[in-house]
Design a protein around this motif. Structure first.
Motif, PDB file in Angstrom:
ATOM      1  N   PRO A 250      59.203   1.873 -17.458  1.00  0.00           N
ATOM      2  CA  PRO A 250      58.893   0.843 -17.902  1.00  0.00           C
ATOM      3  C   PRO A 250      59.738  -0.398 -17.305  1.00  0.00           C
ATOM      4  CG  PRO A 250      60.490   1.951 -19.147  1.00  0.00           C
ATOM      5  CD  PRO A 250      60.011   2.974 -18.218  1.00  0.00           C
ATOM      6  N   TYR A 251      60.385  -0.055 -16.062  1.00  0.00           N
ATOM      7  CA  TYR A 251      61.377  -0.786 -15.327  1.00  0.00           C
ATOM      8  C   TYR A 251      60.682  -0.560 -13.962  1.00  0.00           C
ATOM      9  CZ  TYR A 251      64.352   0.221 -19.123  1.00  0.00           C
ATOM     10  OH  TYR A 251      65.039   0.325 -20.071  1.00  0.00           O
ATOM     11  N   ARG A 252      60.308  -0.284 -12.809  1.00  0.00           N
ATOM     12  CA  ARG A 252      59.633  -0.110 -11.669  1.00  0.00           C
ATOM     13  C   ARG A 252      58.893   1.060 -10.876  1.00  0.00           C
ATOM     14  NH1 ARG A 252      63.624   1.027  -7.117  1.00  0.00           N
ATOM     15  NH2 ARG A 252      65.407   1.706  -7.848  1.00  0.00           N
ATOM     16  N   PRO A 253      57.736   1.612 -10.519  1.00  0.00           N
ATOM     17  CA  PRO A 253      57.507   2.423  -9.901  1.00  0.00           C
ATOM     18  C   PRO A 253      58.014   2.914  -8.529  1.00  0.00           C
ATOM     19  CG  PRO A 253      55.671   0.889  -9.361  1.00  0.00           C
ATOM     20  CD  PRO A 253      56.868   0.242 -10.290  1.00  0.00           C
ATOM     21  N   LEU A 254      58.345   4.597  -8.554  1.00  0.00           N
ATOM     22  CA  LEU A 254      58.868   4.968  -7.818  1.00  0.00           C
ATOM     23  C   LEU A 254      58.345   5.902  -6.522  1.00  0.00           C
ATOM     24  CD1 LEU A 254      61.301   7.146 -10.482  1.00  0.00           C
ATOM     25  CD2 LEU A 254      61.500   4.330  -9.341  1.00  0.00           C
ATOM     26  N   ILE A 255      56.524   5.841  -7.193  1.00  0.00           N
ATOM     27  CA  ILE A 255      55.802   6.661  -6.494  1.00  0.00           C
ATOM     28  C   ILE A 255      54.486   5.460  -6.464  1.00  0.00           C
ATOM     29  CG2 ILE A 255      56.841   8.532  -6.417  1.00  0.00           C
ATOM     30  CD1 ILE A 255      54.539   9.514  -8.264  1.00  0.00           C
ATOM     31  N   ASN A 256      53.543   5.342  -5.775  1.00  0.00           N
ATOM     32  CA  ASN A 256      52.141   5.183  -6.182  1.00  0.00           C
ATOM     33  C   ASN A 256      51.110   6.298  -6.049  1.00  0.00           C
ATOM     34  OD1 ASN A 256      51.072   6.454  -3.726  1.00  0.00           O
ATOM     35  ND2 ASN A 256      51.065   4.372  -2.090  1.00  0.00           N
ATOM     36  N   ALA A 257      49.425   5.836  -6.914  1.00  0.00           N
ATOM     37  CA  ALA A 257      48.649   6.403  -7.599  1.00  0.00           C
ATOM     38  C   ALA A 257      48.422   7.815  -6.435  1.00  0.00           C
ATOM     39  CB  ALA A 257      47.626   5.740  -7.819  1.00  0.00           C
ATOM     40  N   SER A 258      48.085   7.158  -5.849  1.00  0.00           N
ATOM     41  CA  SER A 258      48.495   8.582  -4.213  1.00  0.00           C
ATOM     42  C   SER A 258      49.154   9.888  -3.842  1.00  0.00           C
ATOM     43  CB  SER A 258      47.353   7.911  -2.925  1.00  0.00           C
ATOM     44  OG  SER A 258      48.806   7.497  -2.150  1.00  0.00           O
ATOM     45  N   ALA A 259      50.376   8.950  -3.816  1.00  0.00           N
ATOM     46  CA  ALA A 259      51.313  10.255  -3.983  1.00  0.00           C
ATOM     47  C   ALA A 259      51.093  10.498  -5.064  1.00  0.00           C
ATOM     48  CB  ALA A 259      52.421   9.288  -3.890  1.00  0.00           C
ATOM     49  N   ALA A 260      50.977  10.176  -6.629  1.00  0.00           N
ATOM     50  CA  ALA A 260      51.197  10.558  -7.992  1.00  0.00           C
ATOM     51  C   ALA A 260      49.639  12.278  -7.864  1.00  0.00           C
ATOM     52  CB  ALA A 260      51.080   9.718  -8.944  1.00  0.00           C
ATOM     53  N   ALA A 261      48.981  11.953  -7.480  1.00  0.00           N
ATOM     54  CA  ALA A 261      47.441  12.679  -7.230  1.00  0.00           C
ATOM     55  C   ALA A 261      48.003  13.474  -6.695  1.00  0.00           C
ATOM     56  CB  ALA A 261      46.494  11.798  -6.889  1.00  0.00           C
ATOM     57  N   LYS A 262      48.131  13.591  -5.230  1.00  0.00           N
ATOM     58  CA  LYS A 262      49.027  14.606  -5.337  1.00  0.00           C
ATOM     59  C   LYS A 262      49.723  15.609  -5.986  1.00  0.00           C
ATOM     60  CE  LYS A 262      51.164  16.074  -0.517  1.00  0.00           C
ATOM     61  NZ  LYS A 262      52.024  17.174  -0.964  1.00  0.00           N
ATOM     62  N   TYR A 263      51.162  15.304  -5.761  1.00  0.00           N
ATOM     63  CA  TYR A 263      52.155  15.966  -6.522  1.00  0.00           C
ATOM     64  C   TYR A 263      51.581  16.178  -7.666  1.00  0.00           C
ATOM     65  CZ  TYR A 263      55.426  12.899  -3.997  1.00  0.00           C
ATOM     66  OH  TYR A 263      56.415  12.875  -2.868  1.00  0.00           O
ATOM     67  N   THR A 264      50.765  15.807  -8.224  1.00  0.00           N
ATOM     68  CA  THR A 264      49.414  16.716  -9.482  1.00  0.00           C
ATOM     69  C   THR A 264      49.423  17.695  -8.919  1.00  0.00           C
ATOM     70  OG1 THR A 264      49.534  14.586 -10.874  1.00  0.00           O
ATOM     71  CG2 THR A 264      47.965  16.270 -11.149  1.00  0.00           C
ATOM     72  N   HIS A 265      48.470  17.738  -7.794  1.00  0.00           N
ATOM     73  CA  HIS A 265      47.911  18.842  -7.484  1.00  0.00           C
ATOM     74  C   HIS A 265      48.853  19.823  -7.455  1.00  0.00           C
ATOM     75  CE1 HIS A 265      45.821  20.717  -3.815  1.00  0.00           C
ATOM     76  NE2 HIS A 265      44.936  20.417  -5.044  1.00  0.00           N
ATOM     77  N   ASP A 266      49.561  19.232  -6.760  1.00  0.00           N
ATOM     78  CA  ASP A 266      50.969  20.149  -5.986  1.00  0.00           C
ATOM     79  C   ASP A 266      51.164  20.800  -7.438  1.00  0.00           C
ATOM     80  OD1 ASP A 266      50.194  20.310  -3.280  1.00  0.00           O
ATOM     81  OD2 ASP A 266      52.180  19.059  -2.931  1.00  0.00           O
TER      82      ASP A 266
END
Length: 471
Positions: A250-266
């Motif tokens: 709720p405060y500020r994004p620490l990563i963007n959506a593409s980074a989140a997708a990569k981390y999720t895959h990993d």
């Protein structure tokens, strides 16, 4: 003096059982400090106590005791006990444990909910109006040995091996202070307390059952509630939440959506299989590997994305917040002597943590044990400040939804509702039966520091067995 139960006294008179060794009280001077010494015959433990030091709790008429429990050869566990400010002779007893693994409970005492606190980086403490000894007699314990003021040989290398020493301390405490034996007992903790809390509660319940059958000699502990804020329970669930929270907090994004997708895959292809391997094999090697693997591909990369504090993402990474002025205070020789501390204060030493890490304890899930404890009917609260990343509210909420108990489906389908303190929204809550989850707004890892009034209200509601409700 040993206090004999009526059944045991009758048996002794009848000659049915041999006489038990007697407890004893004496005094001793160590390092210039005079202690009252209580030898607990049943466990072989020794309590060395100083009374009413005048440190921290300055409310007139409120007693305090601090000192050491010796649980074995050169094994000295520090504790600090404060009576309740109100009706101490009938108030319940609560034990507090900080996490780590390997961090001192003086953190909770001085930074969060103890009788005194340090305001605006002051060098001496002042009275805390939101102290939890408003509602309960409070016992703060430095464990495992080597943490805080505790010192000596440390055989503890996991959550499971920590539990018996905590139980032993409580047994000796009850024997010396028998007026607390029948009181309701509460266990509150945070952070790695997501491991400590379920296991300690479960161990106490197991010992109670063994005492009831006569296979263990001891005092049953009237455990009625368990509270864990920003806890680390289950790596499979909470490693994934690092990604979700980093993107959607709720405060500020620490990563963007593409980074989140990569981390999720990993996570799905590397981290989760390693954690599953830990769960299947249960070996130290497999669980160490899982912890290291997930740190390498999830935690460390996200941590490198910017200048933010893992315990409060609203602040810079190197910001010492909450303030730690209490550390210098506790290292003052006069303060140490007054409270009976014989070892220099160390907040979170490396060695105890390393021992836990080497056995793979960090990756071992306590979800099943938590479920068992909740199934037993114990009043349980899992809560989390929503500015914390390291044990974030998203993961804690997911853990809560994964708890297996008769009300699980109802719990999963119950929406979060506003939680208010004096009519002001302070969080979101849901409860089913004896189990509650609470998200606390505008709070980092140490919830009672950020929201002391809210934390005191929640604490009081849970230990009274009322559940969590708005006021």
């Amino acid at each position: 003096m040993l206090v004999l139960k009526s059944w045991l006294l009758a048996a002794l008179v009848a000659g049915a059982v041999p006489a038990l060794p007697q407890d004893s009280i004496s005094s001793v001077v160590k390092r210039g400090i005079e202690y009252t010494v209580f030898n607990h015959a049943a466990t072989g433990a020794t309590l060395e106590i100083v009374a009413n030091s005048g440190i921290c709790e300055t409310t007139p008429g409120v007693n305090q005791y601090s000192g050491y429990l010796s649980v074995g050869e050169d094994m000295n566990m520090f504790f600090w006990f404060f009576e309740s400010r109100y009706e101490p002779h009938t108030a319940p007893l609560t034990a507090w444990f900080n996490g780590g693994p390997g961090c001192s409970s003086m953190i909770g005492l001085f930074q969060e909910h103890g009788p005194c606190h340090f305001v605006d980086n002051e060098t001496t403490p002042s009275i805390n109006p939101y102290s939890w000894n408003t509602h309960s007699n409070m016992l703060y314990i430095d464990q495992p040995i080597g943490v805080g003021f505790s010192y000596g040989n440390d055989p503890v290398n996991s959550t499971v091996t920590a539990a018996p020493f905590v139980w032993k301390l409580l047994q000796a405490f009850y024997a010396h202070f028998p007026e607390y034996e029948s009181r309701e007992f509460n266990l509150f903790t945070e952070s790695y307390g997501g491991h400590y809390g379920p296991e300690f509660a479960h161990y106490i319940q197991q010992q109670n059952a063994a005492i009831a059958t006569g296979s263990v000699i001891g005092e049953p502990i009237n455990l009625v509630s368990l509270g864990i804020n920003n806890g680390w329970f289950d790596s499979s669930i909470q490693e994934k939440s690092y990604i979700t929270y980093a993107l959607e907090n709720p405060y500020r994004p620490l990563i963007n959506a593409s980074a989140a997708a990569k981390y999720t895959h990993d996570y799905e292809t590397i981290c989760a299989p390693a954690l599953q391997n830990c769960s299947t094999l249960t070996t130290a090697d497999a669980c160490r590997t899982a912890a290291d693997t997930c740190a390498d591909i999830i935690e460390d990369p996200i941590l490198s994305t910017g200048d933010w504090n893992v315990y409060d993402i609203r602040r810079p990474a190197d910001d010492p917040f909450p303030p730690e002025t209490y550390v210098d205070y506790l290292r003052d020789e006069a303060v140490m002597k007054a409270i009976g501390a014989r070892s220099s204060y160390v907040e979170c030493p490396d060695e105890p943590y390393v021992k836990f890490a080497e056995t793979g304890d960090l990756s071992r899930s306590l979800l099943s044990t938590l479920s068992t404890v909740i199934q037993s009917g114990l009043q349980v609260l899992i809560w989390a400040g929503d500015a914390d990343w390291i044990c974030n509210w998203v993961g804690v909420h997911d853990v809560a939804n994964a708890v297996e108990f008769p009300g699980q489906k109802a719990f999963q389908h119950t929406p979060l509702q506003p939680y208010e303190v004096d009519g002001v929204p302070r969080g979101m809550v849901k409860s089913v039966g004896n189990f509650s989850f609470l998200r606390v707004f505008e709070a980092g890892h140490e919830v009672p520091y950020y929201q002391p009034k809210t934390a005191l209200q929640v604490f009081g509601q849970i230990i009274r067995g009322e559940g969590v409700y708005s006021t």
